[in-house]
Structure formats: C-alpha cells, structure tokens
Scaffold this motif. Structure first.
Motif, PDB file in Angstrom:
ATOM      1  N   ILE A  38      30.173 -36.181  36.255  1.00 39.91           N
ATOM      2  CA  ILE A  38      31.479 -35.721  36.526  1.00 39.91           C
ATOM      3  C   ILE A  38      31.351 -34.561  37.701  1.00 39.91           C
ATOM      4  O   ILE A  38      30.410 -33.842  37.749  1.00 39.91           O
ATOM      5  N   TYR A  39      32.171 -34.967  38.544  1.00 37.34           N
ATOM      6  CA  TYR A  39      32.275 -34.246  39.638  1.00 37.34           C
ATOM      7  C   TYR A  39      33.602 -33.645  40.097  1.00 37.34           C
ATOM      8  O   TYR A  39      34.562 -34.426  39.747  1.00 37.34           O
ATOM      9  N   GLU A  40      33.664 -32.538  40.975  1.00 37.62           N
ATOM     10  CA  GLU A  40      34.933 -32.152  41.204  1.00 37.62           C
ATOM     11  C   GLU A  40      34.988 -32.097  42.712  1.00 37.62           C
ATOM     12  O   GLU A  40      33.944 -31.509  43.544  1.00 37.62           O
ATOM     13  N   GLU A  88      37.938 -30.810  45.973  1.00 34.82           N
ATOM     14  CA  GLU A  88      38.935 -30.017  46.134  1.00 34.82           C
ATOM     15  C   GLU A  88      40.450 -30.349  45.425  1.00 34.82           C
ATOM     16  O   GLU A  88      40.880 -29.685  44.786  1.00 34.82           O
ATOM     17  N   ASP A  89      40.707 -31.743  45.337  1.00 39.49           N
ATOM     18  CA  ASP A  89      41.755 -32.192  44.923  1.00 39.49           C
ATOM     19  C   ASP A  89      41.664 -32.899  43.492  1.00 39.49           C
ATOM     20  O   ASP A  89      42.659 -33.193  42.751  1.00 39.49           O
ATOM     21  N   ALA A  90      40.552 -33.381  42.936  1.00 41.45           N
ATOM     22  CA  ALA A  90      40.332 -34.116  41.938  1.00 41.45           C
ATOM     23  C   ALA A  90      39.281 -34.045  41.348  1.00 41.45           C
ATOM     24  O   ALA A  90      38.251 -33.427  41.725  1.00 41.45           O
ATOM     25  N   ILE A  91      39.355 -34.361  39.964  1.00 43.76           N
ATOM     26  CA  ILE A  91      37.841 -34.582  39.248  1.00 43.76           C
ATOM     27  C   ILE A  91      37.572 -36.063  38.952  1.00 43.76           C
ATOM     28  O   ILE A  91      38.324 -36.843  38.808  1.00 43.76           O
ATOM     29  N   PHE A  92      36.288 -36.436  39.139  1.00 49.73           N
ATOM     30  CA  PHE A  92      35.822 -37.666  39.079  1.00 49.73           C
ATOM     31  C   PHE A  92      34.955 -37.692  37.965  1.00 49.73           C
ATOM     32  O   PHE A  92      34.322 -37.028  37.666  1.00 49.73           O
ATOM     33  N   VAL A  93      35.101 -39.052  37.338  1.00 50.49           N
ATOM     34  CA  VAL A  93      34.343 -39.146  36.033  1.00 50.49           C
ATOM     35  C   VAL A  93      33.555 -40.469  36.452  1.00 50.49           C
ATOM     36  O   VAL A  93      34.238 -41.730  36.501  1.00 50.49           O
ATOM     37  N   LEU A  94      32.511 -40.706  36.120  1.00 48.09           N
ATOM     38  CA  LEU A  94      31.673 -42.170  36.267  1.00 48.09           C
ATOM     39  C   LEU A  94      30.833 -42.314  34.870  1.00 48.09           C
ATOM     40  O   LEU A  94      30.252 -41.322  34.566  1.00 48.09           O
ATOM     41  N   ALA A  95      31.282 -43.470  34.312  1.00 44.85           N
ATOM     42  CA  ALA A  95      30.614 -43.701  33.080  1.00 44.85           C
ATOM     43  C   ALA A  95      29.652 -44.976  32.993  1.00 44.85           C
ATOM     44  O   ALA A  95      30.433 -46.001  33.419  1.00 44.85           O
ATOM     45  N   ASP A  96      28.785 -45.119  32.759  1.00 40.64           N
ATOM     46  CA  ASP A  96      27.979 -46.456  32.563  1.00 40.64           C
ATOM     47  C   ASP A  96      28.415 -47.244  31.309  1.00 40.64           C
ATOM     48  O   ASP A  96      28.090 -46.593  30.189  1.00 40.64           O
ATOM     49  N   MET A  97      29.157 -48.355  31.569  1.00 39.68           N
ATOM     50  CA  MET A  97      29.516 -48.912  30.243  1.00 39.68           C
ATOM     51  C   MET A  97      29.034 -50.511  30.391  1.00 39.68           C
ATOM     52  O   MET A  97      30.075 -51.457  30.492  1.00 39.68           O
ATOM     53  N   PRO A  98      27.980 -51.021  30.407  1.00 38.05           N
ATOM     54  CA  PRO A  98      27.641 -52.350  30.647  1.00 38.05           C
ATOM     55  C   PRO A  98      28.377 -53.188  29.653  1.00 38.05           C
ATOM     56  O   PRO A  98      28.400 -52.901  28.308  1.00 38.05           O
ATOM     57  N   GLY A  99      28.803 -54.304  30.006  1.00 35.87           N
ATOM     58  CA  GLY A  99      29.483 -55.397  29.035  1.00 35.87           C
ATOM     59  C   GLY A  99      30.800 -55.088  28.823  1.00 35.87           C
ATOM     60  O   GLY A  99      31.693 -56.127  28.105  1.00 35.87           O
ATOM     61  N   VAL A 100      31.471 -54.252  29.374  1.00 34.13           N
ATOM     62  CA  VAL A 100      32.977 -53.824  29.113  1.00 34.13           C
ATOM     63  C   VAL A 100      33.942 -54.531  30.179  1.00 34.13           C
ATOM     64  O   VAL A 100      33.431 -54.782  31.328  1.00 34.13           O
ATOM     65  N   ASP A 101      35.037 -54.970  29.678  1.00 33.42           N
ATOM     66  CA  ASP A 101      35.991 -55.596  30.437  1.00 33.42           C
ATOM     67  C   ASP A 101      36.940 -54.627  30.684  1.00 33.42           C
ATOM     68  O   ASP A 101      37.165 -53.850  29.905  1.00 33.42           O
ATOM     69  N   GLU A 102      37.663 -54.792  31.973  1.00 38.07           N
ATOM     70  CA  GLU A 102      38.743 -53.671  31.975  1.00 38.07           C
ATOM     71  C   GLU A 102      39.739 -53.708  31.151  1.00 38.07           C
ATOM     72  O   GLU A 102      40.585 -52.499  30.935  1.00 38.07           O
ATOM     73  N   ASP A 103      40.196 -54.940  30.574  1.00 38.90           N
ATOM     74  CA  ASP A 103      41.245 -54.917  29.599  1.00 38.90           C
ATOM     75  C   ASP A 103      40.935 -54.129  28.205  1.00 38.90           C
ATOM     76  O   ASP A 103      41.760 -53.880  27.466  1.00 38.90           O
ATOM     77  N   SER A 104      39.344 -53.911  28.069  1.00 38.83           N
ATOM     78  CA  SER A 104      39.265 -53.383  26.574  1.00 38.83           C
ATOM     79  C   SER A 104      38.768 -52.088  26.786  1.00 38.83           C
ATOM     80  O   SER A 104      38.231 -51.454  25.930  1.00 38.83           O
ATOM     81  N   ILE A 105      39.335 -51.405  27.752  1.00 36.62           N
ATOM     82  CA  ILE A 105      39.044 -49.775  28.066  1.00 36.62           C
ATOM     83  C   ILE A 105      40.492 -49.066  27.636  1.00 36.62           C
ATOM     84  O   ILE A 105      41.455 -49.358  28.135  1.00 36.62           O
ATOM     85  N   GLU A 106      40.288 -48.146  27.035  1.00 36.84           N
ATOM     86  CA  GLU A 106      41.371 -47.256  26.449  1.00 36.84           C
ATOM     87  C   GLU A 106      41.241 -45.920  27.060  1.00 36.84           C
ATOM     88  O   GLU A 106      39.872 -45.277  26.839  1.00 36.84           O
ATOM     89  N   ILE A 107      41.755 -45.188  27.931  1.00 33.23           N
ATOM     90  CA  ILE A 107      41.808 -43.935  28.564  1.00 33.23           C
ATOM     91  C   ILE A 107      42.954 -43.102  28.119  1.00 33.23           C
ATOM     92  O   ILE A 107      44.033 -43.601  28.364  1.00 33.23           O
ATOM     93  N   THR A 108      42.879 -42.030  27.474  1.00 32.18           N
ATOM     94  CA  THR A 108      44.004 -41.382  27.016  1.00 32.18           C
ATOM     95  C   THR A 108      43.619 -39.653  27.381  1.00 32.18           C
ATOM     96  O   THR A 108      42.530 -39.254  27.495  1.00 32.18           O
ATOM     97  N   LEU A 109      44.786 -39.153  27.943  1.00 33.32           N
ATOM     98  CA  LEU A 109      44.555 -37.730  28.274  1.00 33.32           C
ATOM     99  C   LEU A 109      45.753 -36.868  27.556  1.00 33.32           C
ATOM    100  O   LEU A 109      46.797 -37.133  27.704  1.00 33.32           O
ATOM    101  N   GLU A 110      45.116 -35.951  26.672  1.00 39.13           N
ATOM    102  CA  GLU A 110      46.233 -35.529  25.727  1.00 39.13           C
ATOM    103  C   GLU A 110      45.737 -33.962  25.697  1.00 39.13           C
ATOM    104  O   GLU A 110      44.627 -33.592  25.190  1.00 39.13           O
ATOM    105  N   LYS A 111      46.393 -33.047  26.001  1.00 30.13           N
ATOM    106  CA  LYS A 111      46.180 -31.373  26.072  1.00 30.13           C
ATOM    107  C   LYS A 111      44.905 -31.321  26.469  1.00 30.13           C
ATOM    108  O   LYS A 111      44.075 -30.579  26.044  1.00 30.13           O
ATOM    109  N   ASN A 112      44.715 -32.034  27.758  1.00 31.46           N
ATOM    110  CA  ASN A 112      43.568 -31.565  28.522  1.00 31.46           C
ATOM    111  C   ASN A 112      42.400 -32.008  27.722  1.00 31.46           C
ATOM    112  O   ASN A 112      41.124 -32.039  28.204  1.00 31.46           O
TER     113      ASN A 112
END
Lengths: 136, 144
Positions: A36-38, A40-64
């Motif tokens: 995770i790095y920051e 000036e304008d954004a926060i970036f998250v990189l996560a190693d997830m071998p074998g995962v399809d783009e359709d099977s990822i769920e990302i939610t942001l709730e109350k930070n």
C-alpha cells in the motif's frame, strides 16, 4: 533487500476465521500479500492473488473500510493426478481501514498477471492541506 | 504415493517425519502441502504427460526462463518492483521482489522439444510430454 523490499515468499498466509462467522464455502482462504502506498492524490493497493479472474473479485468500501474478496478457481486439472503439491488454490480475503477520505466514484481497479491494483483517489478536502502557523 | 519424491535421503526422511509430527499435533491440517521457496509448484501426471503449475503473480511472461535437462526442470526469473515517478510513501510492503531460481525433479524423462508453457492470471502451466524412449513398453508373453 535494498530499500525495504521484502524477499520472495511462496507460502500463502491463511486468513483467520472471523469470530461468530463461519465461511460458507468449504475452501481455504488466504490473506493476499499487499503493498500500500500513497501519492499526493491517491492511495494505491497492490495485492497478489494468483488464479483469480476479474469477474470474481468483490471490492467494497464502507465507512473507510476497504474489503477485498476474491474467489479463485479450483486448480484441479481434470485428467491429471496430483502427485506433489506446494500450494493449494483458494479464496482471498482482506480488509484495510483507510485513514483518508476516498472519492468513491473514482476508484479504479485492474488485474494483471494475478496482481490486483486499486487506485483510491483522495476526496478533495483530504488533499494536501497545508496549515500555516502564524507567528505572533 | 509417488516414489520419485520419496528417495531415501536423510533430508527427505527428516521432512517426512516433521510432516507426520505436524499432522499428529495439528490434528485437522491433513492436507499435505510441502513448504517451498518461491515459486510454489504443483506436479501433476497424466497419460504420458506431466504438468507443472507454479504461482508467479506479478512476474512478466518474458521474465520467466524454463529449462529442462534430463529429468530436471529449472524455473528462474525475476519479479521486478514497481517503479514510481515522483514521490510515494509506503504504508505497507509485503510483496517480495527479486530473482528466483528453482529446480524440480520430473516424474520421467521428457521430450524437451515438445515442452509447452502458458501463463495466465499469475499462474504458469508447463506441459511436459514423456520422451518416447522412456515410455513403458508392453511385452507380450507368448504361450509356448
């Protein structure tokens, strides 16, 4: 390693079972190794997830709280018999609490070579606010 | 059990003992996954073909080198760190980078010319057909 870059590791860390909540799928779940790095304008998250399809990822942001959940396909190779194993395929799950306000509408996610990259732009008021201290 | 991986070397014997002990103590962790260095690999066999899969997330396909000599496959390459323009501040850094090289013994002699590799979603899949000369031959028994 130089510049605090960790060395390569092969083992995936298993995700802890949440208290009072059992997983519905009877598969292993792993905690994806993340950077995770920051800027000036954004926060970036990189996560190693071998074998995962783009359709099977769920990302939610709730109350930070950012939650990443992904379902990896089974690695079984139909006609082949497994004879030796060093890894198992499984799901991925991880939560981060973010300290900055994020502009939810502008979040971008991409997946490449088994690595998820999230761009979380900081909301306007959270951007560089310099407070000048006035001398009396 | 697959014999090739159970060669009676002291090292392997120690590993096996440790695994057995872990299973006795750990109870439920019955699935056998051997700890390894990067990248983790699985070996599969079918009719006259072996398949090796490896988890190499974030490694570019051109950065992976595969070589087969005799019955040994060597996988090497490099996972490069992300480059940034301008200043960034790291909150967390867990994704390792650097060079890797690993060798694994194949279940049989393979035809190096026919080895194929595919890379998808961070998983490398190498298909290794058994060498003709190595295939078991049926010997008919003649009735006298």
């Amino acid at each position: 390693m130089t510049n605090g870059v960790p060395t390569l590791e092969a083992q995936k860390e298993e995700a802890p079972v949440l208290e009072g909540a059992e997983r519905t799928r009877e598969r292993r779940a792993y905690v994806p190794r993340s950077d995770i790095y920051e800027t000036e304008d954004a926060i970036f998250v990189l996560a190693d997830m071998p074998g995962v399809d783009e359709d099977s990822i769920e990302i939610t942001l709730e109350k930070n709280v950012l939650t990443i959940a992904a379902y990896a396909e089974s690695s079984d190779l139909g006609d082949y018999e497994p004879v030796y194993a060093e890894y198992e395929s499984g799901d991925y799950t991880r939560r981060f609490s973010l300290s900055d306000q994020i502009d939810q509408a502008k979040i971008e996610a991409s997946l490449r070579d088994g690595v998820l990259k999230l761009m979380l732009p900081k909301a306007e008021p959270a951007r560089a606010r310099t407070i000048k201290v006035k001398a009396d | 059990m697959y014999r090739r991986y159970l060669r009676p070397s002291l090292w392997r014997e120690m590993e096996r003992l440790q695994r057995d002990m872990n299973q006795l103590v750990g109870g439920l962790s019955s699935r056998e996954v051997t700890p390894a260095s990067f990248p983790a690999m699985n070996v599969w066999t079918g009719d006259d073909t072996a398949v090796i899969t490896a988890e190499v997330p974030g490694v570019l396909a051109d950065e992976i080198d595969i070589s087969v000599v005799g019955e040994t496959l060597t996988l090497s390459g490099e996972r490069k760190p992300e480059e940034h323009e301008g200043g960034v501040r790291y909150h967390r850094r867990e994704r390792g980078c650097g060079r890797f090289s690993r060798s694994i013994e194949l279940p049989f002699r393979v035809d190096a010319e026919k080895v194929e590799a595919a890379y998808d979603k961070g998983i490398l899949r190498i298909t290794l057909p058994r060498a003709e000369a190595d295939k078991p031959r049926k010997i008919a028994v003649r009735a006298s």
